[in-house]
Motif scaffolding. Structure first.
Motif, PDB file in Angstrom:
ATOM      1  N   SER A  74     -46.692   8.735  38.399  1.00  0.00           N
ATOM      2  CA  SER A  74     -46.412   9.223  37.039  1.00  0.00           C
ATOM      3  C   SER A  74     -46.172   8.060  36.083  1.00  0.00           C
ATOM      4  N   TYR A  90     -42.464   4.236  27.402  1.00  0.00           N
ATOM      5  CA  TYR A  90     -41.291   5.110  27.521  1.00  0.00           C
ATOM      6  C   TYR A  90     -40.227   4.433  28.371  1.00  0.00           C
ATOM      7  N   GLN A 100     -34.559  13.349  39.131  1.00  0.00           N
ATOM      8  CA  GLN A 100     -34.527  13.480  37.669  1.00  0.00           C
ATOM      9  C   GLN A 100     -35.603  12.600  37.017  1.00  0.00           C
ATOM     10  N   GLN A 102     -38.394  11.686  38.442  1.00  0.00           N
ATOM     11  CA  GLN A 102     -39.687  12.315  38.684  1.00  0.00           C
ATOM     12  C   GLN A 102     -39.951  13.444  37.705  1.00  0.00           C
ATOM     13  N   ARG A 103     -38.936  14.288  37.503  1.00  0.00           N
ATOM     14  CA  ARG A 103     -39.109  15.425  36.601  1.00  0.00           C
ATOM     15  C   ARG A 103     -39.381  14.949  35.163  1.00  0.00           C
ATOM     16  N   ASP A 104     -38.619  13.962  34.703  1.00  0.00           N
ATOM     17  CA  ASP A 104     -38.805  13.460  33.328  1.00  0.00           C
ATOM     18  C   ASP A 104     -40.190  12.832  33.132  1.00  0.00           C
ATOM     19  N   ARG A 106     -42.894  13.465  34.862  1.00  0.00           N
ATOM     20  CA  ARG A 106     -43.923  14.505  34.881  1.00  0.00           C
ATOM     21  C   ARG A 106     -44.020  15.212  33.523  1.00  0.00           C
ATOM     22  N   HIS A 107     -42.870  15.550  32.976  1.00  0.00           N
ATOM     23  CA  HIS A 107     -42.878  16.216  31.674  1.00  0.00           C
ATOM     24  C   HIS A 107     -43.503  15.316  30.597  1.00  0.00           C
ATOM     25  N   LYS A 108     -43.192  14.033  30.631  1.00  0.00           N
ATOM     26  CA  LYS A 108     -43.728  13.101  29.633  1.00  0.00           C
ATOM     27  C   LYS A 108     -45.234  12.928  29.791  1.00  0.00           C
ATOM     28  N   ASP A 110     -47.307  15.121  31.067  1.00  0.00           N
ATOM     29  CA  ASP A 110     -47.953  16.359  30.627  1.00  0.00           C
ATOM     30  C   ASP A 110     -48.030  16.419  29.089  1.00  0.00           C
ATOM     31  N   ALA A 111     -46.928  16.007  28.443  1.00  0.00           N
ATOM     32  CA  ALA A 111     -46.912  16.048  26.973  1.00  0.00           C
ATOM     33  C   ALA A 111     -47.936  15.072  26.382  1.00  0.00           C
ATOM     34  N   LYS A 114     -51.492  16.294  26.907  1.00  0.00           N
ATOM     35  CA  LYS A 114     -51.832  17.345  25.928  1.00  0.00           C
ATOM     36  C   LYS A 114     -52.108  16.734  24.549  1.00  0.00           C
TER      37      LYS A 114
END
Length: 573
Positions: A74, A90, A100, A102-104, A106-108, A110-111, A114
């Protein structure tokens, strides 16, 4: 709170294991299993628990490894996206667990992915629109490097570029539409069929025939200008034919209504020219059979144009050879027509000067009228503000005359530079003509004044004047001796008549009027004599102020009022 729950859970697991081992020992005791077998069974339990825990640990370690690997992937994706999108890297928050993180991440990712897709889609749409506009306007597309993700700045600049091209297209389309309508309208009015490919494309209804380029618009503008010029030439040709036909109608005494010729039609200019051309041909054929009458009427027109152009005899004499020719031929008629054309052209060019001269002559006539009214004593009895109105109008005329003369003087100078010739009025220079009018009026005023003085002298009886003592402030008589002026003729008259002629105050006693013994000059008998072309004027330049100063001189400068001078006439008698 979470730590306490996990600790409680760990204690619970240990307690459960202890209880389970105690129950196993009780079971083993009740069964009567010996110590060696108990130890063996306990080892089995231990091994089983250790294997289970080891498997769980292995699985959790694998999960931890996967999470770390996911974080690395990621982070790599995120760095690549930031680099592609020209964004700042970032920064992760400190103190986060790997889950946490990993989750952050992944969200970044994906954003950003997009946003990247959105930018690429917007870029594709804008570039497609930009390409279409650039093709229509022959403009250069906005450059965005290929295989890259556009930045916000690039997308904003591209949007502005597309907006500018859209506005430019709208503006050019309005100009282009107006030009095409102008071309169609002009061709319709003239009855002109398209000849070139440009004219055919302009007359087409297909809006995509023309690209909205500056070159095409300039070509259409040039075409419209050419068509307008052609229309003006056609109108000029038609008007000349109409003027020629009207002239022939008047000469031949055959008005258009007798010939059944329609004056106003709804046809094109080409049709009108054809109709008028046919009518002119018909009239010219008729004219050939009536040359003598036609030439005589042309001569009347020439005389009228000479008068309107204020030509003198010298200017008219240049055409006398043809004017007096009695051999009536078509060549003679052509000479008369050519002279009429030259005179009309001269009149059109000289119209500003002729109009200015006409305006000056009107004001000059008003000035003379005011001068005549000024010598009429009855004007003081007018009521209703007529005298005040007359004074205002007179002042206006007096200001207007020199202004008009200055304007004409400048116009004459411009005429001489443009045409390399003098502007003549009845054979004389314009300013000389104006000076002659002033001088003529001055001579007329002098003659009228001398006639009045002569008439007054003839009507007044001659008497020997007696001396009357003058009184001072105390009432005592004082001697008054006035030396006689030689070469004087003394006329005795009534003071009232003298004051009327000199606009002075009247007294009850009689006075004597002395006038020069020389014979009064003879002036023109007509009040507004028109200069004939054969008269020669060699007059000095007289300004309007000089003229009015000379005109307003008092009669006392030429006439001596004296109550003690003896009459030379009585002495001679």
């Amino acid at each position: 709170m979470t730590s306490r729950k996990s600790e409680t859970m760990a204690s619970s697991i240990i307690s459960g294991i202890n209880i389970a081992m105690a129950e196993l020992v009780d079971i083993w005791n009740s069964i009567g299993i010996v110590e060696e077998q108990r130890v063996e069974r306990m080892l089995t339990v231990k091994k089983h628990i250790e294997d289970l825990l080891r498997d769980m640990i292995t699985e959790e370690q694998a999960l931890k490894h996967r999470i770390k690997s996911s974080i690395v992937v990621s982070q790599k994706q995120l760095d690549e996206l930031y680099e592609e999108m020209s964004e700042e890297p970032y920064k992760l928050e400190e103190g986060q667990t790997i889950l946490q993180i990993q989750r952050d991440l992944r969200h970044k990712v994906d954003a950003l992915q997009k946003e990247k897709n959105d930018r690429l889609q917007e870029l594709k749409t804008l570039q497609l629109e930009d390409d279409q506009l650039c093709v229509q306007l022959c403009a250069t597309p906005y450059y965005v490097p290929s295989n890259t993700v556009p930045s916000h700045v690039q997308l904003k600049a591209l949007r502005e570029h597309v907006q500018e091209l859209t506005a430019e297209k709208r503006s050019r389309l309005a100009v282009f539409t107006a030009l095409r309508k102008g071309v169609v309208c002009l061709e319709s009015e003239m009855g002109h069929d398209p000849e070139t490919s440009l004219e055919r494309d302009a007359a087409s209804d297909d809006p995509d025939v023309f690209l909205l380029t500056h070159e095409n618009i300039q070509a259409l503008q040039l075409l419209v200008a050419q068509l307008k010029l052609k229309k003006e030439n056609l109108i000029s040709t038609r008007d000349k034919l109409k003027e020629r036909a009207t002239c022939l109608w008047n000469r031949l005494d055959c008005p258009e209504k007798d010939g059944g010729f329609p004056l106003d039609t709804q046809g094109t200019l080409t049709d009108d020219i054809s109709r008028w051309q046919a009518e002119v041909h018909r009239l010219e054929a008729l004219q050939k059979s009536r040359l003598e009458d036609v030439i005589e009427k042309a001569r009347l027109e020439l005389m009228d144009m000479w008068d309107k152009c204020l030509f003198g005899s010298t200017q008219r004499d240049s055409f006398q050879y043809y004017f007096c020719d009695v051999n009536y031929t078509e060549a003679l008629l052509d000479a008369h027509d050519s002279e009429l054309v030259k005179l009309r052209d001269y009149r059109d060019k000289a119209r500003p000067l002729l109009d200015a001269l006409e305006k000056w002559e009107k004001n000059w006539e008003l000035f003379q009228d005011f001068e005549r009214k000024a010598s009429d004593p009855s004007r003081f009895s007018n009521r209703g503000g007529a005298l005040l109105k007359e004074t205002k109008e007179r002042t206006k005329v007096q200001k207007m005359l020199p202004k008009l003369e200055e304007e004409m003087k400048g116009a004459v100078s411009a005429w001489q530079k443009t045409h390399d010739s003098e502007f003549l009025v009845r054979g004389h220079k314009l300013m000389d003509y104006i000076a002659s009018q002033r001088e003529e009026y001055k001579l007329l005023k002098d003659k009228e004044k001398n006639e009045r003085l002569t008439k007054k002298a003839e009507s007044s009886p001659f008497k020997t004047p007696t001396k009357r003592p003058l009184t001072n402030a105390s009432g005592m008589a004082t001697p008054n001796k006035i030396r006689k002026t030689p070469n004087q003729t003394v006329l005795r008259g009534n003071s009232t008549s003298v004051s009327s002629s000199n606009s002075g105050s009247s007294s009850g006693s009689s006075t004597y009027l002395s006038v020069p013994s020389s014979k009064p000059p003879t002036g023109p008998t007509k009040k507004n004599r028109i200069l004939e072309p054969h008269q020669d004027l060699n007059l000095p330049g007289i300004t309007y102020s000089d003229f009015t100063t000379e005109l307003s001189r008092k009669a006392s400068q030429e006439v001596i009022l004296n109550s003690t001078v003896l009459l030379d006439t009585e002495k001679r008698n």
